[in-house]
Design a protein around this motif. Structure first.
Motif, PDB file in Angstrom:
ATOM      1  N   ARG A   5      45.184  28.617  69.115  1.00 26.50           N
ATOM      2  CA  ARG A   5      45.198  29.592  68.031  1.00 26.50           C
ATOM      3  C   ARG A   5      46.175  29.162  66.955  1.00 26.50           C
ATOM      4  O   ARG A   5      45.961  29.405  65.780  1.00 26.50           O
ATOM      5  CB  ARG A   5      45.602  30.946  68.569  1.00 26.50           C
ATOM      6  N   PHE A   8      44.757  26.921  64.485  1.00 27.32           N
ATOM      7  CA  PHE A   8      43.757  27.576  63.651  1.00 27.32           C
ATOM      8  C   PHE A   8      44.387  28.470  62.598  1.00 27.32           C
ATOM      9  O   PHE A   8      44.056  28.431  61.433  1.00 27.32           O
ATOM     10  CB  PHE A   8      42.841  28.408  64.545  1.00 27.32           C
ATOM     11  N   SER A  10      47.136  29.288  60.508  1.00 26.29           N
ATOM     12  CA  SER A  10      48.415  28.888  59.943  1.00 26.29           C
ATOM     13  C   SER A  10      49.140  30.096  59.392  1.00 26.29           C
ATOM     14  O   SER A  10      50.346  30.177  59.436  1.00 26.29           O
ATOM     15  CB  SER A  10      48.190  27.867  58.838  1.00 26.29           C
ATOM     16  N   ARG A  11      48.393  31.047  58.889  1.00 23.01           N
ATOM     17  CA  ARG A  11      49.056  32.161  58.227  1.00 23.01           C
ATOM     18  C   ARG A  11      48.393  33.477  58.590  1.00 23.01           C
ATOM     19  O   ARG A  11      48.179  34.319  57.747  1.00 23.01           O
ATOM     20  CB  ARG A  11      48.985  31.963  56.717  1.00 23.01           C
ATOM     21  N   VAL A  15      46.885  38.323  57.402  1.00 25.93           N
ATOM     22  CA  VAL A  15      45.684  39.133  57.557  1.00 25.93           C
ATOM     23  C   VAL A  15      45.949  40.346  58.438  1.00 25.93           C
ATOM     24  O   VAL A  15      45.691  41.473  58.075  1.00 25.93           O
ATOM     25  CB  VAL A  15      44.537  38.316  58.204  1.00 25.93           C
ATOM     26  N   GLY A  16      46.452  40.074  59.615  1.00 27.98           N
ATOM     27  CA  GLY A  16      46.561  41.150  60.583  1.00 27.98           C
ATOM     28  C   GLY A  16      47.824  41.947  60.372  1.00 27.98           C
ATOM     29  O   GLY A  16      48.833  41.424  59.904  1.00 27.98           O
ATOM     30  N   SER A  18      48.926  43.763  63.004  1.00 26.62           N
ATOM     31  CA  SER A  18      49.492  43.996  64.326  1.00 26.62           C
ATOM     32  C   SER A  18      49.452  42.695  65.119  1.00 26.62           C
ATOM     33  O   SER A  18      48.955  42.615  66.210  1.00 26.62           O
ATOM     34  CB  SER A  18      48.696  45.064  65.056  1.00 26.62           C
TER      35      SER A  18
ATOM     36  N   PRO B  19      43.568  35.132  52.493  1.00 28.94           N
ATOM     37  CA  PRO B  19      44.821  35.884  52.332  1.00 28.94           C
ATOM     38  C   PRO B  19      45.812  35.192  51.395  1.00 28.94           C
ATOM     39  O   PRO B  19      46.821  35.781  51.025  1.00 28.94           O
ATOM     40  CB  PRO B  19      45.387  35.959  53.757  1.00 28.94           C
ATOM     41  N   ASP B  20      45.500  33.960  50.995  1.00 31.15           N
ATOM     42  CA  ASP B  20      46.435  33.225  50.149  1.00 31.15           C
ATOM     43  C   ASP B  20      46.257  33.445  48.655  1.00 31.15           C
ATOM     44  O   ASP B  20      46.935  32.819  47.857  1.00 31.15           O
ATOM     45  CB  ASP B  20      46.288  31.719  50.417  1.00 31.15           C
ATOM     46  N   LEU B 332      36.182  30.953  57.796  1.00 35.26           N
ATOM     47  CA  LEU B 332      37.465  30.376  58.207  1.00 35.26           C
ATOM     48  C   LEU B 332      38.553  30.734  57.200  1.00 35.26           C
ATOM     49  O   LEU B 332      39.688  31.047  57.562  1.00 35.26           O
ATOM     50  CB  LEU B 332      37.333  28.854  58.354  1.00 35.26           C
ATOM     51  N   ALA B 334      38.662  33.378  55.386  1.00 35.97           N
ATOM     52  CA  ALA B 334      39.001  34.799  55.497  1.00 35.97           C
ATOM     53  C   ALA B 334      40.047  35.031  56.584  1.00 35.97           C
ATOM     54  O   ALA B 334      40.843  35.961  56.506  1.00 35.97           O
ATOM     55  CB  ALA B 334      37.744  35.621  55.781  1.00 35.97           C
ATOM     56  N   PHE B 335      40.037  34.184  57.601  1.00 34.55           N
ATOM     57  CA  PHE B 335      41.047  34.284  58.643  1.00 34.55           C
ATOM     58  C   PHE B 335      42.384  33.677  58.205  1.00 34.55           C
ATOM     59  O   PHE B 335      43.369  33.759  58.930  1.00 34.55           O
ATOM     60  CB  PHE B 335      40.599  33.527  59.898  1.00 34.55           C
ATOM     61  N   GLY B 336      42.372  33.001  57.063  1.00 38.62           N
ATOM     62  CA  GLY B 336      43.573  32.271  56.676  1.00 38.62           C
ATOM     63  C   GLY B 336      43.721  31.009  57.510  1.00 38.62           C
ATOM     64  O   GLY B 336      44.833  30.530  57.748  1.00 38.62           O
ATOM     65  N   ALA B 337      42.599  30.461  57.960  1.00 37.46           N
ATOM     66  CA  ALA B 337      42.654  29.263  58.805  1.00 37.46           C
ATOM     67  C   ALA B 337      43.249  28.107  58.015  1.00 37.46           C
ATOM     68  O   ALA B 337      43.059  27.996  56.808  1.00 37.46           O
ATOM     69  CB  ALA B 337      41.252  28.893  59.278  1.00 37.46           C
ATOM     70  N   SER B 338      43.923  27.231  58.723  1.00 40.08           N
ATOM     71  CA  SER B 338      44.488  26.071  58.043  1.00 40.08           C
ATOM     72  C   SER B 338      43.419  25.000  57.930  1.00 40.08           C
ATOM     73  O   SER B 338      42.544  24.878  58.789  1.00 40.08           O
ATOM     74  CB  SER B 338      45.680  25.540  58.825  1.00 40.08           C
ATOM     75  N   LEU B 397      33.541  33.344  66.752  1.00 38.80           N
ATOM     76  CA  LEU B 397      34.776  33.159  65.979  1.00 38.80           C
ATOM     77  C   LEU B 397      35.661  34.399  66.083  1.00 38.80           C
ATOM     78  O   LEU B 397      36.875  34.307  66.284  1.00 38.80           O
ATOM     79  CB  LEU B 397      34.432  32.864  64.519  1.00 38.80           C
ATOM     80  N   TYR B 401      39.338  34.496  67.590  1.00 44.81           N
ATOM     81  CA  TYR B 401      40.495  34.608  66.693  1.00 44.81           C
ATOM     82  C   TYR B 401      40.716  36.011  66.122  1.00 44.81           C
ATOM     83  O   TYR B 401      41.646  36.221  65.363  1.00 44.81           O
ATOM     84  CB  TYR B 401      40.350  33.610  65.543  1.00 44.81           C
ATOM     85  N   ASP B 404      43.569  40.074  67.414  1.00 46.72           N
ATOM     86  CA  ASP B 404      44.824  40.705  66.987  1.00 46.72           C
ATOM     87  C   ASP B 404      44.778  41.202  65.550  1.00 46.72           C
ATOM     88  O   ASP B 404      45.780  41.577  64.990  1.00 46.72           O
ATOM     89  CB  ASP B 404      45.978  39.692  67.075  1.00 46.72           C
ATOM     90  N   ILE B 405      43.610  41.121  64.958  1.00 44.97           N
ATOM     91  CA  ILE B 405      43.540  41.462  63.541  1.00 44.97           C
ATOM     92  C   ILE B 405      42.810  42.787  63.387  1.00 44.97           C
ATOM     93  O   ILE B 405      41.737  42.988  63.954  1.00 44.97           O
ATOM     94  CB  ILE B 405      42.805  40.345  62.773  1.00 44.97           C
ATOM     95  N   PRO B 407      40.361  45.031  61.982  1.00 41.35           N
ATOM     96  CA  PRO B 407      39.160  44.716  61.202  1.00 41.35           C
ATOM     97  C   PRO B 407      39.108  45.446  59.861  1.00 41.35           C
ATOM     98  O   PRO B 407      38.495  44.968  58.916  1.00 41.35           O
ATOM     99  CB  PRO B 407      38.005  45.131  62.112  1.00 41.35           C
ATOM    100  N   MET B 409      41.584  45.813  57.907  1.00 42.40           N
ATOM    101  CA  MET B 409      42.317  44.958  56.969  1.00 42.40           C
ATOM    102  C   MET B 409      41.545  43.673  56.711  1.00 42.40           C
ATOM    103  O   MET B 409      41.562  43.119  55.620  1.00 42.40           O
ATOM    104  CB  MET B 409      43.693  44.635  57.548  1.00 42.40           C
ATOM    105  N   THR B 413      40.568  41.798  53.243  1.00 45.60           N
ATOM    106  CA  THR B 413      40.897  40.411  52.903  1.00 45.60           C
ATOM    107  C   THR B 413      39.634  39.626  52.551  1.00 45.60           C
ATOM    108  O   THR B 413      39.604  38.878  51.583  1.00 45.60           O
ATOM    109  CB  THR B 413      41.575  39.722  54.107  1.00 45.60           C
TER     110      THR B 413
END
Lengths: 392, 449
Positions: A5, A8, A10-11, A15-16, A18, B19-20, B332, B334-338, B397, B401, B404-405, B407, B409, B413
């Motif tokens: 995770r 995957f 980085s930031r 978003v979350g 919690s 999110p960036d 990806l 939208a998750f703020g994936a690197s 996905l 991942y 913990d987010i 939904p 929010m 995003t």
């Protein structure tokens, strides 16, 4: 997706709201734990309808609120004590009830009130805090994790969370392990229902989704047993670990958000729960006698059946207890009644007790943790009160 | 319904919200990204790829002679495959990495406009170099330069059979009794410039094909070899090109002229509008963009500016469907994936997590069926099977991942004010976080732009 995770996200914090620390799956190592009792906590996601699982058919008001669900023994439910009856889909648990290895605590809830959000409610249940508005404790960790340091002699194998879902319940500073069976990814019945709705205003997507649903219709029939098979796999793994060095195992089951056609959707979810409990009993063998299983849900559902044969998000609900360490054969809790004036906000079963209190007494009894520690460390702000006597 | 300019700028003209940020307040902010676009590439250059290919060919030859396989040839084969996958990983990483992606969207647009389907080992290997050398440096330059670069790239020449096109009266043609292959000439006129039905004749195609003879891929790269070139001048669209001896500059002159024709302006304006705005775009939008193209002499930055300053470019309705690769990238993001997540993924995982799902969603990376590239029409992308594949990927996905987010929010995003009430409501009503996130990703809005 097998990357960590961390790589995957980085930031992801952006978003979350919690987000806790990344759980890393620890390799399987064996170590011994000094205590002998076992605890299994099953989180029932989606808000189990306690009034349908354990039907208070002795309350004359029930039949006025509900027509197609919770119809008591007349609808095939199994009488428990002359007042409550067990949902037909849990029939496989009746031998446990008769053996005193299955019990219930009715009309209980967490302190969470009014907002009735699944996400908040589940976070809150697993975090174990006391704030009615659903705010989490500062560490945002889980109450099982906070229990671990109080038990003494724990290792990373002492507590296990099982399944692909990350359980807040077990996460936190104390070492613990997690494992996931290679289960198929699948949406719950509610998830599929929502998916059907999400395309309704876009004809292109709507048509394609409907055709896709038609195509997969044949597979749908196979989902019941398959789902039960997964719950069984989770429980079997948990039992295997508990037979070795693990003393606490936790996993979650989904599919309890029965807004529609509950008569047909709840049986599948209950079937999974039943399969899990029976697999635990079978798998634990002699250790079943030292085991307590707690099945808890984020909140209950509305007392009145809704317009589509289902029930909506409510407040008070039921906790299920099982295991050889449990003094079963009883439905505990103070019954508030189902007359409109008895209800919480005139719609939900009134919670007459804090579900955390029952969990706290079970943990305290199983692992010899002082009641004062339970209130101070595990469930902040909890008044332990009298021992409800769940354990033998 | 209204959708904020910032939302549209990211969703319609970029690779989706992340999110960036950053906040894009309108066309100037979107266009400003072009000036900051760096076409430099870390991928292996054309020569490296050429050398690999020829080393492989000669190794193959030896293998055939001695009748057994050689380890070094097998290793070369693996190297070539790895480069092909790595190219695509880097491409997706570029799209994920950019804070706002208009320039990368344009690079993808022109890569598709000048389709070289990466089928087979050789074209698969050359494709990355084609994009890096012919497309990316010209994304916001002049269309004529882009056209020349794409046309004279070995990947394009190989893909459109130019090596089999020989002037019938050239030295080689006479010797071997071979003649023209019109493929490249036809596709340049039909797909890359004027557009089908815009008035050119078969004679124009044949004459243009004759003009292109001599342009070839050799061991050294692309060369103009007069011994393959049809002697004499050619009449293309009423203009005469070349003298008795063919030369590359004659080809370039013809391409420059064709690039500036009004039919080309119209065709490109239509394609841009269809790609970014609507499958059936507003006629006034096309006129507006085509005029800017002509006025600026084929300057692409000016052309994009015209597209973006037209009100139709900002209609608050998401009419286009994201192609699968764009859907994947935007999810990806939208998750703020690197970007490193994709770029450094082991190839086995990359194939399993990204490539295989893209196949099931209907898009084999860089392998559209023909030189006309990927279809634009929404209905081509949303079929029962491909929609099911999108849902399945989104579900995996989200399960992986999205635990913990919140939904609610996540929808904010990923879609901001483009989220419909229905979607917002349903996402909030799902029974677990990851299911809510799967729903958000599967929603029509998220799959549109």
């Amino acid at each position: 997706m097998a990357q960590s995770r961390r790589a995957f996200l980085s930031r992801v914090g952006a978003v979350g709201c919690s987000v806790a620390a990344s759980p890393l799956i620890t390799p399987v190592v064996f170590a011994t734990a000094p205590m002998d009792a076992r605890l299994v906590v099953i989180i029932l996601r989606g808000a189990l309808d306690g009034l349908d699982a354990v039907q208070p058919y002795g309350d004359p008001a029930l039949a006025r609120w509900r027509k197609t669900v919770s119809v008591g023994p007349a609808g095939g439910a199994h009488d428990l004590d002359g007042y409550f009856a067990l949902h037909p889909s849990l029939a496989g648990l009746m031998p446990l009830w008769r053996a005193g290895e299955l019990g219930f605590v009715h009309a209980v809830s967490t302190p969470y009130r009014n907002k009735r959000s699944h996400f908040d409610g589940q976070d809150f249940l697993e975090n174990g805090g006391a704030s009615p508005d659903g705010a989490l404790t500062q560490a945002e960790d889980g109450w099982l994790n906070r229990l671990l340091p109080l038990m003494g002699g724990v290792t990373e194998k002492t507590a296990f969370s099982v399944g692909r879902e990350r359980l807040r319940l077990v996460s936190g500073q104390a070492p613990h392990s997690s494992w996931s069976p290679d289960a198929d990814l699948e949406l719950s019945a509610q998830g599929r229902l929502l998916l059907g709705e999400i395309y309704k205003n876009d004809p292109l997507f709507h048509r394609a989704a409907q055709r896709a649903a038609d195509i997969s219709e044949g597979m749908d029939g196979a989902m019941g047993p398959a789902a039960a098979g997964r719950a069984k796999a989770l429980a079997e793994f948990a039992a295997d670990r508990l037979n070795r060095d693990t003393r606490i195992a936790a996993f979650s089951l989904g599919g309890f958000d029965t807004h529609r056609n509950q008569k047909n959707t709840l049986p599948r979810a209950l079937g999974e729960l039943q399969a899990a409990i029976l697999a635990l009993r079978d798998g634990l063998g002699d250790n079943w006698g030292k085991t307590a299983v707690l099945a808890m849900t984020e909140f209950g559902r509305t007392v009145a059946e809704n317009g589509s044969g289902g029930s909506d998000h409510g407040t008070g609900g039921v906790m299920i207890t099982a295991g050889g360490a449990v003094r079963g054969g009883r439905v505990l809790g103070r019954w508030p009644g189902l007359e409109e004036a008895d209800l919480f906000e005139r719609r939900d079963l009134m919670p007459t007790d804090d579900v955390r209190r029952y969990a706290a007494h079970v943990m305290s009894g199983l692992f010899g943790v002082a009641g004062s520690d339970m209130g101070a460390r595990v469930f902040p702000g909890l008044d332990m009160g009298d021992d409800p006597g769940i354990l033998l | 319904m209204t959708i904020a300019v910032n939302t549209l700028a990211h969703i319609r003209y970029g690779f989706g919200l992340s999110p960036d940020g950053p906040v894009l307040n309108g066309a100037p902010d979107v266009l400003d990204q072009l000036s900051r676009f760096d076409p430099a590439s870390s991928r292996p250059n054309l020569k490296t790829r050429f050398d690999l290919h020829h080393a492989f060919l000669s190794g193959r030859k030896i293998e055939k002679e001695i009748g057994k396989t050689l380890d070094r040839v097998t290793a070369l084969k693996t190297d070539i495959r790895q480069i092909t996958f790595k190219d695509y990983q880097i491409e997706l990483a570029r799209q994920i990495r950019l804070r706002a992606g208009f320039a990368e969207r344009l690079a993808a647009f022109w890569t598709d406009h000048f389709t070289v389907a990466a089928r087979g080992r050789y074209l698969g290997l050359l494709h990355g170099a084609f994009v890096d050398d012919a497309i990316r440096p010209h994304v916001s330059g002049n269309f004529a330069d882009l056209l020349i670069a794409a046309t004279t790239h070995p990947a394009m020449l190989l893909y459109l059979d130019q090596n089999t096109s020989i002037g019938p009266n050239s030295l080689v043609g006479q010797m071997r009794g071979k003649g023209l292959n019109e493929n490249l000439a036809r596709e340049i006129l039909e797909l890359h410039t004027l557009g089908v039905g815009s008035g050119y004749s078969q004679t124009d195609v044949t004459q243009f094909a004759e003009l292109l003879t001599g342009l070839r891929v050799t061991r050294a790269g692309v060369e103009y070899l007069p011994r393959f070139a049809e002697p004499g001048s050619e009449q293309v669209l009423g203009t005469s090109y070349g003298g008795p001896e063919g030369a590359l500059k004659d080809v370039e002159k013809a391409l420059r002229d064709i690039a500036l024709r009004p039919e080309t302006a119209r065709h490109l304006a239509w394609k841009l509008a269809v790609h970014f705005v609507d499958d059936t775009p507003d006629a006034d939008l096309i006129d507006h963009v085509a005029r800017a193209y002509i006025r600026s002499g084929g300057d692409l930055a000016a052309t994009y500016a015209a597209l973006l300053d037209h009100p139709a470019a900002w209609v608050p309705e998401l009419r286009k469907v994201k192609r699968p690769a764009d859907f994947v990238v935007s999810a990806l993001r939208a998750f703020g994936a690197s970007a490193d997540y994709v770029q450094d993924m082991p190839i086995g995982q990359f194939r399993q997590n990204i490539i295989a799902p893209l196949y099931t969603m209907g898009q084999k990376p860089h392998q559209p069926r023909g030189p006309d590239g990927w279809p634009e029409h929404a209905s081509a992308w949303i079929t029962p099977a491909t929609l099911a594949a999108r849902i399945k990927w989104a579900t995996e996905l989200a399960r992986k991942y999205g635990q913990d987010i919140d939904p609610r929010m996540f929808v904010q995003t990923a879609l901001a004010d483009a989220a419909s009430e229905n979607t917002t409501f349903l996402v909030a009503g799902s029974e677990s976080k990851w299911e809510g996130i799967a729903l958000a990703l599967a929603s029509p809005e998220f799959n549109r732009r």
